[in-house]
Design a protein around this motif. Structure first.
Motif, mmCIF file in Angstrom:
data_model
loop_
_atom_site.group_PDB
_atom_site.id
_atom_site.type_symbol
_atom_site.label_atom_id
_atom_site.label_comp_id
_atom_site.label_asym_id
_atom_site.label_seq_id
_atom_site.Cartn_x
_atom_site.Cartn_y
_atom_site.Cartn_z
ATOM 1 N N SER A 1 6.723 11.771 -19.717
ATOM 2 C CA SER A 1 7.783 10.810 -19.382
ATOM 3 C C SER A 1 8.962 11.451 -18.669
ATOM 4 C CB SER A 1 8.269 10.107 -20.648
ATOM 5 O OG SER A 1 8.790 11.061 -21.570
ATOM 6 N N GLU B 1 9.681 11.452 -13.607
ATOM 7 C CA GLU B 1 9.966 10.072 -13.256
ATOM 8 C C GLU B 1 10.723 9.989 -11.939
ATOM 9 O OE1 GLU B 1 14.166 9.077 -15.397
ATOM 10 O OE2 GLU B 1 12.351 8.737 -16.605
ATOM 11 N N ALA C 1 2.415 8.913 -16.950
ATOM 12 C CA ALA C 1 2.033 8.455 -18.293
ATOM 13 C C ALA C 1 1.764 9.620 -19.232
ATOM 14 C CB ALA C 1 0.791 7.564 -18.199
ATOM 15 N N LYS D 1 -2.340 8.732 -14.322
ATOM 16 C CA LYS D 1 -1.855 7.428 -14.765
ATOM 17 C C LYS D 1 -0.342 7.372 -14.586
ATOM 18 C CE LYS D 1 -3.626 7.762 -18.928
ATOM 19 N NZ LYS D 1 -4.033 7.400 -20.322
ATOM 20 N N GLU E 1 -3.727 3.137 -13.080
ATOM 21 C CA GLU E 1 -4.609 4.291 -13.251
ATOM 22 C C GLU E 1 -5.427 4.521 -11.992
ATOM 23 O OE1 GLU E 1 -6.561 4.713 -17.212
ATOM 24 O OE2 GLU E 1 -5.911 2.636 -17.488
ATOM 25 N N LYS F 1 6.435 -4.332 -16.672
ATOM 26 C CA LYS F 1 5.994 -2.944 -16.820
ATOM 27 C C LYS F 1 4.480 -2.920 -16.796
ATOM 28 C CE LYS F 1 6.557 1.312 -19.491
ATOM 29 N NZ LYS F 1 7.271 1.989 -20.608
ATOM 30 N N TYR G 1 3.167 4.798 -15.318
ATOM 31 C CA TYR G 1 3.846 3.582 -15.778
ATOM 32 C C TYR G 1 4.842 3.162 -14.701
ATOM 33 C CZ TYR G 1 2.049 4.039 -20.536
ATOM 34 O OH TYR G 1 1.231 4.104 -21.632
ATOM 35 N N THR H 1 7.820 0.363 -13.958
ATOM 36 C CA THR H 1 8.701 -0.681 -14.476
ATOM 37 C C THR H 1 9.491 -1.275 -13.322
ATOM 38 O OG1 THR H 1 8.935 0.528 -16.566
ATOM 39 C CG2 THR H 1 10.535 -1.224 -16.110
ATOM 40 N N LEU I 1 0.745 -0.433 -16.144
ATOM 41 C CA LEU I 1 0.106 0.880 -16.119
ATOM 42 C C LEU I 1 -0.881 0.897 -14.958
ATOM 43 C CD1 LEU I 1 -0.551 3.679 -17.378
ATOM 44 C CD2 LEU I 1 -2.288 2.496 -18.777
ATOM 45 N N GLU J 1 6.946 6.599 -13.741
ATOM 46 C CA GLU J 1 6.880 7.794 -14.585
ATOM 47 C C GLU J 1 5.432 8.170 -14.865
ATOM 48 O OE1 GLU J 1 7.863 7.129 -18.899
ATOM 49 O OE2 GLU J 1 8.701 5.262 -18.085
#
Length: 484
Positions: free
Chosen positions: A122, A125, A119, A65, A87, A83, A67, A69, A85, A117
């Motif tokens: 963090s 990234e 998930a 997963k 997967e 932002k 993230y 942004t 997510l 980044e």
């Protein structure tokens, strides 16, 4: 204390850390226009799965997963922030994450900052920056941006996130075509072409760019199109013969008088070591090149097929593509390059091998293709004439067979090498390789069971499925021949 240890044990199964976890991703913005000619940015995101912490699901499948942004700025003004997510689908093998966004935007110059980044961690990234320009819709005919893809095909699933006007495509990472990518896919749209009449033309020009930025034209071509308010077009162009370097694709709209009404361009990098080598050879061995240019089509195809048993897997992939695309000139070039690498005189080396191949073709002719394509012909081509041959057609319960012995194979340095061929169909001289001791060749621990299928129930041991040998008997000598 026990519950702490149990929890730690469970967590160790849930997450698997990957050493060398540097993230790798690519963001590809491109500007298109709506039916009422309002601009929007289509942002394609490619994230390599390597470097992420893998989550192991209850069914033992894997997933990751990320993230993402996105911050869009016009000058110092922040125009949009999002932002999301992303997967991956669960599976036994992880694949890259590919996502696509479409943002309505106003004309101007933009900077897109994308932060990616893990998930599950963090600290893992990556931040990428892209700049692009959005022009206002022209009053006359104009073009969208050009979108390069690594793969593109027609689909009907309009709900797919990568669907666009009947096409599915994946971004071309870093705008680089690697040696195995021989088709240039470029998607673009033309707008308001009905102003040019019923027909208009797209002109494509491909330039190579040197280290000083100077462009030299490699080729150009045209496509006639039916006019429309919006005309989507997917370019598929063969770039297999482009040498390594940076290229620029320029696309122009031409009216009926061949006058340009708009133009767009995009740069990409092409990696092609095979054709780099060809270019050098063309300059240094003109006489040899001329010889291969005069070969007949039948002789070219015959010679190419005769190379398959002895070439590397990389060259096999190249030849398969040449056959699939029916590229005659490229086949000529391949033969020229192959024999140039192995001799100071490619013509002489080619003719010597051709004479050798024809003898093998005749020696192992079976009526099922060329003699050099039979199993015995392939082994003969790869390893030469055997030092000893045992031919047997009266072994009790066995199919006719031959055992070839080599004292030493120069190709690998292996000694005491043996090949066992048999004829299970009793069809002429169609002997197939059943077992060998050579590295990289077929090895079959149940070869004796397969050879003596005419002697059912005589396997050693009580379990047929685990048996590897046959019981000894009168005039049953295959193992003796093979092992001594």
């Amino acid at each position: 204390m026990q519950w702490i240890l149990k929890t730690l044990l469970i967590l160790s199964f849930l997450f698997v850390s990957i050493p060398g976890w540097c993230l790798n991703a690519f963001v590809q913005p491109c500007v298109f226009y709506t039916p009422d000619y309002k601009p929007y940015a289509e942002i394609r995101i490619y994230i390599d799965h390597k470097g992420f912490i893998k989550t192991i699901q209850k069914d033992s499948t894997l997933a990751i997963k990320a993230y993402v942004t996105l911050l869009l700025k016009k000058g110092l003004e922040i125009k949009k922030v999002d932002k999301i997510l992303i997967e991956s689908p669960s599976g036994l093998e992880l694949k890259p994450l590919i996502h696509q966004l479409r943002w309505a935007i106003e004309p101007g110059n933009y900077e897109l900052e994308t932060k990616i980044e893990d998930a599950n961690d963090s600290l893992r990234e990556l931040t990428l920056l892209n700049t692009f320009q959005v022009k206002p819709a022209s009053q006359s005919t104009f073009l969208s941006g050009i979108q390069l893809s690594s793969i593109s095909k027609a689909i009907t699933d309009s709900n797919h996130i990568l669907f666009k006007n009947g096409f599915y495509s994946e971004p071309l990472i870093y705008h680089q075509f690697n040696s195995g990518q021989n088709i240039l896919y470029a998607y673009l749209e033309s707008y308001k072409t009905e102003q040019l009449g019923n027909k208009y033309a797209l002109k494509f020009s491909l330039y190579k760019k040197d280290s000083s930025g100077i462009l030299s034209l490699k080729e150009d071509w045209y496509r006639s199109r039916n006019s429309n308010a919006i005309d989507p077009f997917l370019l598929k162009h063969d770039i297999s013969s482009l040498t390594t370097g940076t290229y620029r694709l320029i696309v122009q709209i031409l009216n009926s008088k061949s006058i340009k009404t708009d133009e767009q361009f995009i740069d990409f990098f092409r990696e092609n070591p095979f054709w780099d080598k060809i270019e050098i050879l063309n300059r240094s061995r003109k006489e040899d090149k001329q010889f291969f240019d005069t070969l007949s089509v039948d002789l070219i195809n015959y010679s190419i097929r005769a190379l398959y048993p002895i070439i590397s897997s990389l060259d096999v992939a190249v030849l398969n593509d040449l056959y699939k695309q029916k590229k005659l000139e490229e086949k000529r070039v391949f033969l020229f390059a192959y024999w140039s690498e192995r001799s100071d005189t490619a013509k002489k080396a080619f003719n010597t091998y051709l004479e050798y191949v024809r003898k093998i073709d005749e020696l192992f002719y079976s009526g099922f293709g060329y003699g050099f394509e039979t199993d015995r012909g392939v082994v003969y081509l790869r390893y030469g004439k055997p030092d000893d041959v045992i031919a047997e057609d009266k072994d009790n319960g066995a199919f006719p067979y031959e055992i070839w012995k080599y004292n030493k194979v120069s190709k690998t340095g292996q000694t005491n090498v043996k090949f066992l061929f048999y004829n299970p169909d009793l069809a002429g001289s169609d002997f197939r390789l059943l077992h060998s001791t050579a590295h990289g060749e077929r090895q079959n621990k149940k070869w004796e069971i397969d050879l003596y299928k005419n002697a059912p129930g005589e396997e050693k041991g009580d379990n047929f499925f685990d048996a590897t040998e046959i019981q000894s008997g009168y005039n049953r000598r295959a193992r003796e021949y093979f092992e001594h």
